[in-house]
Write a protein that holds these residues in place. Sequence first.
Motif, mmCIF file in Angstrom:
data_model
loop_
_atom_site.group_PDB
_atom_site.id
_atom_site.type_symbol
_atom_site.label_atom_id
_atom_site.label_comp_id
_atom_site.label_asym_id
_atom_site.label_seq_id
_atom_site.Cartn_x
_atom_site.Cartn_y
_atom_site.Cartn_z
ATOM 1 N N HIS A 22 47.847 43.319 16.509
ATOM 2 C CA HIS A 22 46.460 43.335 16.474
ATOM 3 C C HIS A 22 45.345 43.408 17.725
ATOM 4 O O HIS A 22 43.777 44.257 17.764
ATOM 5 N N ARG A 23 45.158 42.747 18.507
ATOM 6 C CA ARG A 23 44.591 42.361 20.024
ATOM 7 C C ARG A 23 44.870 43.731 20.672
ATOM 8 O O ARG A 23 44.161 44.230 21.704
ATOM 9 N N TYR A 24 46.069 44.989 21.211
ATOM 10 C CA TYR A 24 46.902 45.246 22.581
ATOM 11 C C TYR A 24 47.146 46.615 21.388
ATOM 12 O O TYR A 24 47.297 47.288 22.639
ATOM 13 N N HIS A 25 47.304 46.828 20.495
ATOM 14 C CA HIS A 25 47.048 47.854 19.827
ATOM 15 C C HIS A 25 49.264 47.786 19.950
ATOM 16 O O HIS A 25 49.547 49.779 20.029
ATOM 17 N N TYR A 26 50.537 47.669 20.200
ATOM 18 C CA TYR A 26 51.201 47.535 20.689
ATOM 19 C C TYR A 26 52.333 46.924 19.939
ATOM 20 O O TYR A 26 52.389 46.031 18.969
ATOM 21 N N ASP A 27 53.409 47.997 19.660
ATOM 22 C CA ASP A 27 53.007 47.347 17.414
ATOM 23 C C ASP A 27 55.189 47.161 18.404
ATOM 24 O O ASP A 27 55.734 48.015 18.507
ATOM 25 N N PHE A 28 55.598 45.839 18.367
ATOM 26 C CA PHE A 28 56.971 45.923 17.893
ATOM 27 C C PHE A 28 57.614 45.288 16.256
ATOM 28 O O PHE A 28 58.077 44.649 16.595
ATOM 29 N N VAL A 59 48.276 34.960 25.726
ATOM 30 C CA VAL A 59 48.139 36.249 25.251
ATOM 31 C C VAL A 59 47.082 37.151 25.175
ATOM 32 O O VAL A 59 46.088 37.900 25.090
ATOM 33 N N LEU A 60 46.347 35.953 24.198
ATOM 34 C CA LEU A 60 45.270 36.382 23.475
ATOM 35 C C LEU A 60 43.903 35.791 24.431
ATOM 36 O O LEU A 60 42.501 36.443 23.971
ATOM 37 N N VAL A 65 47.920 37.990 30.938
ATOM 38 C CA VAL A 65 49.066 37.817 30.361
ATOM 39 C C VAL A 65 50.213 38.663 30.172
ATOM 40 O O VAL A 65 51.254 38.796 30.023
ATOM 41 N N PHE A 66 49.217 39.467 29.563
ATOM 42 C CA PHE A 66 49.909 40.353 28.407
ATOM 43 C C PHE A 66 50.645 41.817 29.254
ATOM 44 O O PHE A 66 51.930 42.176 28.868
#
Length: 278
Positions: A22-28, A59-60, A65-66
Amino acid sequence: MPHRKARTADIEQRLLIDAIYHRYHYDFRGYAQASLKRRLNTALIQFGCDTLSQLQDRVLHDPAVFPALLEYLTVQVSEMFRDPGYYQSLRREVVPLLRTYPSLKIWVAGCSAGEEVYSLAILLQEEGLLDRSLIYATDINTQALRSAEAGVFDQARVPLFTENHARSGARSSLSDYYTARYGRVVFDKALRERMVFSDHSLATDSVFAEMHFVSCRNVLIYFDRELQNRALGLFREALCHRGFLGLGSKESLRFSAHSDAFEDFVLEDRIYRKRAGL
């Protein structure tokens, strides 16, 4: 008590992965959870966090950090001409058919730091096909993409690369394609001119071009079954009529939702061909 602690850690892991999406749009979310757990446990130590909740907070709220965490979440382990038999089969069985096309588009999905991309470029050069080829190299890790585009590798890795290259049926010396200096090797600009590097997620993005050959090796093993099927669906859609797909030595189409769309071409080296009309 240990069981409750493990359940709490599982909840924290799901929340962290959701927060990243939701924050960075990377889907793991479709990655194999056991593999993610191992990598996140390593990240906890490196970031000095006691829990994944603490890591999620950082991270948020800390943009720096991300990108660092992404290095742990994506697998950056490869080597040039890994599994030389795969490249031998490409030379013997696939290249003669690729020669019949006036131009070629090749997709290396999950290219990491570029070892496979440069391997394929060298193979195509040796087979006289590079000048009519365009290699699309994609990954979700933008730092890895920058490294791949630079074409710089530690010189200590070169003996293994050279051995693999020789065993792949090489028609030249690997040293013909790089310059060594200061403990590193830089691969020729002429190879990079036939490459296009771009960030692309097999979890969320769509097909971007029609391909004659897709190579996605040792990536699907980190996905759950649903995400594997999504990725294979993208490859099926991307491949032209009777195009080729190469997977890693521990990967297979056998139990996928798209197995009927492909036929075994060189099964022992996990090379498949798209069936006619599909």
